[in-house]
Design an enzyme around this catalytic site. Structure first.
Site, mmCIF file in Angstrom:
data_model
loop_
_atom_site.group_PDB
_atom_site.id
_atom_site.type_symbol
_atom_site.label_atom_id
_atom_site.label_comp_id
_atom_site.label_asym_id
_atom_site.label_seq_id
_atom_site.Cartn_x
_atom_site.Cartn_y
_atom_site.Cartn_z
ATOM 1 C CE LYS A 1 15.237 50.752 60.016
ATOM 2 N NZ LYS A 1 16.064 49.404 59.430
HETATM 3 P P1 NAD Z 1 14.396 52.309 48.301
HETATM 4 O O1 NAD Z 1 14.383 53.583 49.180
HETATM 5 O O2 NAD Z 1 16.369 52.284 47.752
HETATM 6 O O3 NAD Z 1 13.415 51.631 47.976
HETATM 7 C C1 NAD Z 1 12.605 51.738 48.397
HETATM 8 C C2 NAD Z 1 11.361 51.697 47.243
HETATM 9 O O4 NAD Z 1 10.012 50.950 47.419
HETATM 10 C C3 NAD Z 1 10.912 51.837 45.884
HETATM 11 O O5 NAD Z 1 11.333 50.850 44.428
HETATM 12 C C4 NAD Z 1 10.501 52.660 45.739
HETATM 13 O O6 NAD Z 1 9.064 53.094 44.543
HETATM 14 C C5 NAD Z 1 9.171 51.642 46.325
HETATM 15 N N1 NAD Z 1 8.078 52.174 47.139
HETATM 16 C C6 NAD Z 1 8.036 53.078 47.921
HETATM 17 N N2 NAD Z 1 6.491 53.283 48.061
HETATM 18 C C7 NAD Z 1 5.741 52.602 47.709
HETATM 19 C C8 NAD Z 1 4.723 51.966 47.189
HETATM 20 N N3 NAD Z 1 3.697 52.920 48.192
HETATM 21 N N4 NAD Z 1 3.706 51.400 46.401
HETATM 22 C C9 NAD Z 1 5.049 50.182 46.288
HETATM 23 N N5 NAD Z 1 6.253 50.663 46.074
HETATM 24 C C10 NAD Z 1 7.269 51.542 46.918
HETATM 25 O O7 NAD Z 1 14.522 51.240 50.224
HETATM 26 P P2 NAD Z 1 15.210 49.936 50.336
HETATM 27 O O8 NAD Z 1 16.613 50.595 50.591
HETATM 28 O O9 NAD Z 1 15.551 48.942 49.229
HETATM 29 O O10 NAD Z 1 14.201 49.548 51.608
HETATM 30 C C11 NAD Z 1 12.837 48.508 50.997
HETATM 31 C C12 NAD Z 1 12.981 47.970 52.226
HETATM 32 O O11 NAD Z 1 13.210 47.205 52.598
HETATM 33 C C13 NAD Z 1 12.258 48.507 53.564
HETATM 34 O O12 NAD Z 1 11.309 47.835 53.930
HETATM 35 C C14 NAD Z 1 13.818 48.865 54.678
HETATM 36 O O13 NAD Z 1 13.655 48.979 56.309
HETATM 37 C C15 NAD Z 1 14.441 46.972 53.813
HETATM 38 N N6 NAD Z 1 15.390 46.980 54.406
HETATM 39 C C16 NAD Z 1 16.592 47.181 54.255
HETATM 40 C C17 NAD Z 1 17.934 47.096 54.240
HETATM 41 C C18 NAD Z 1 19.034 47.641 53.243
HETATM 42 O O14 NAD Z 1 19.929 47.474 53.138
HETATM 43 N N7 NAD Z 1 17.978 49.201 52.643
HETATM 44 C C19 NAD Z 1 17.754 46.295 54.727
HETATM 45 C C20 NAD Z 1 16.862 45.423 55.369
HETATM 46 C C21 NAD Z 1 16.194 46.449 55.460
#
Ligand code: NAD
Length: 421
Positions: free
Chosen positions: A106
């Site tokens: 990561k």
């Molecule tokens: P993203 O940046 O697209 O979206 C993040 C979301 O979280 C947004 O809606 C943002 O407003 C919200 N957020 C941020 N801070 C916040 C807070 N303090 N309170 C409430 N909401 C808050 O990110 P993503 O890619 O959707 O990732 C989200 C989660 O999923 C993370 O934990 C990431 O590690 C995990 N994840 C992502 C992927 C991927 O393919 N993108 C894969 C596996 C896991």
């Protein structure tokens, strides 16, 4: 263990529980409880006002036993070494659990991407890629998008990396990153893959416990890449999104919030704030909104001893990495609320990243249907393995069983390969 435990300590405690279940030998515990490599880079970037700002970036390579290091890069002001170490270890377990021939890594940069102009952001991403240099590579360590980064960030990374290699190599290095745009070598279905995988795992769970997703209510914390895709797909399957919270605030409507309209709104306005077709609620009241399915899809450590008692859900679906504190997880178990663990539920991203990497390697383009079919197959096999081992070991926690499946696979490979020299 309490909510104040660091994220890496939480990851280690989860690992130890899985290791205990299968009596993992002490030498393997010591090897797997630390990343192999920790790369930290500090690099200067010119801002639009002419000043220079120094950024700190990380790439943590946890394990490459099963294949090249693999994992996202996160852009967020709270990124630090402890967080990235935890996230890197979770990638190792995820790939092992889903039988994807990748290891775990990561990366991240501690800054808020929303505060920069687009051209400043591009310079940060390119300079980070350059600073990582040979620490990443198309068969060595392959980044992908995560919180705060996206397909455009991946294209900048790929282009920077390609331009730093020899002319004859350039066409071969597209797979240095996954999660690219379709036009630059991305895979059909990658953008929604993590959300799609979340729904496939939910379907498997619903089948197992006899729950009907049609007419179910869902609540999402986070409406970015993962949360919004999960929300839209759940809606297509007949569920109703009744509450959404993000960094801008929280909204609710018991008659249902249209996930497609909300996606358009967030794309245009940056957050759920101001969405006209739902009720604005105090973010502190978000966790108490009744919903059958609660999907944390934002940051880690969101379900804690402070809010866990407010939760009125049948199942917590960990779309985000590490959203539930150790203590809160015990309380959920005592209250009979199921938890579908992150290393299984959000593995759709790394699975389709693997498909993208394979397509780039063989200069092919698979169909969207093919990708979805293979994703479902891979995830349902992983869900089956967890259910089987859970029954065999008579362990109530799906997380512990998922760790045990992953660790057993790593143990077998260590046993056969031995430890060099
Ligand atoms: P993203 O940046 O697209 O979206 C993040 C979301 O979280 C947004 O809606 C943002 O407003 C919200 N957020 C941020 N801070 C916040 C807070 N303090 N309170 C409430 N909401 C808050 O990110 P993503 O890619 O959707 O990732 C989200 C989660 O999923 C993370 O934990 C990431 O590690 C995990 N994840 C992502 C992927 C991927 O393919 N993108 C894969 C596996 C896991």
């Amino acid at each position: 263990m309490t909510d104040s435990t660091s994220l890496f300590a939480t990851a280690l405690a989860q690992f130890e529980r899985g290791a205990d279940l299968i009596d993992l030998p002490d030498d393997l515990r010591s090897i797997l409880s630390q990343p192999k490599n920790e790369v930290i880079v500090n690099f200067p970037v010119r801002m639009n006002d002419g000043s220079y700002r120094v950024f700190r970036g990380y790439r943590i390579q946890h394990s490459n036993l099963l294949g090249p290091y693999k994992g996202g890069v996160r852009f967020h002001s709270l990124v630090d070494l402890d967080e990235v170490k935890a996230l890197a270890s979770w990638m190792t377990w995820k790939s092992a659990l889903c039988e994807i021939p990748f290891g775990g890594a990561k990366g991240g940069i501690s800054f808020d991407p929303n505060t920069l102009e687009v051209d400043e952001l591009e310079r940060v991403v390119r300079r980070f890629t350059h600073a990582l240099g040979g620490n990443i590579g198309p068969d060595h360590d392959i980044p992908a998008p995560d919180l705060g980064s996206n397909a455009q960030s991946m294209v900048w990374m790929m282009d920077t990396y390609a331009n730093s290699t020899g002319t004859t190599e350039r066409q071969n290095v597209k797979r240095i990153v996954t999660g690219k745009t379709l036009e630059t070598g991305g895979s059909p279905g990658r953008e929604k893959a993590t959300g799609q995988g979340v729904v496939f795992c939910l379907q498997h769970w619903a089948d197992e416990v006899g729950f009907d997703l049609v007419g179910a209510t869902a609540s999402l914390q986070g409406f970015g890449n993962v949360g919004s895709a999960a929300g839209r797909i759940l809606q297509v399957h007949g569920a109703r999104v009744v509450a959404v919270a993000d960094h801008g605030g929280a909204i609710a409507d018991e008659d249902g919030i249209d996930a497609f309209e909300l996606t358009d709104w967030v794309r245009e306005h940056g957050s759920v704030a101001g969405f006209p077709r739902a009720m604005w609620i105090d973010p502190d009241d978000y966790w108490a909104v009744p919903a059958d399915l609660l999907l944390p899809a934002a940051l880690e450590n969101q379900i804690t001893v402070e809010n866990v008692h407010q939760i009125q859900a049948r199942v917590v679906v960990e779309a985000a990495n590490g959203p539930t504190s150790l203590e809160a997880e015990h309380i959920l178990a005592d209250r009979g609320i199921d938890v579908l663990p992150d290393i299984l539920v959000n593995a759709g991203g790394v699975i389709v990243s693997y498909f993208e990497w394979l397509q780039n390697r063989s200069a092919q383009r698979w169909s969207h249907e093919d990708v979805d079919f293979k994703l479902r197959d891979t995830l349902w096999q992983a869900c089956d393995s967890v259910a089987d081992l859970r029954a065999e070991l008579e362990v109530p926690s799906r997380r512990d069983a998922a760790y045990a499946v992953a660790l057993r696979r790593l143990q077998v490979v260590y046993k056969q390969r031995g430890i060099f020299p």
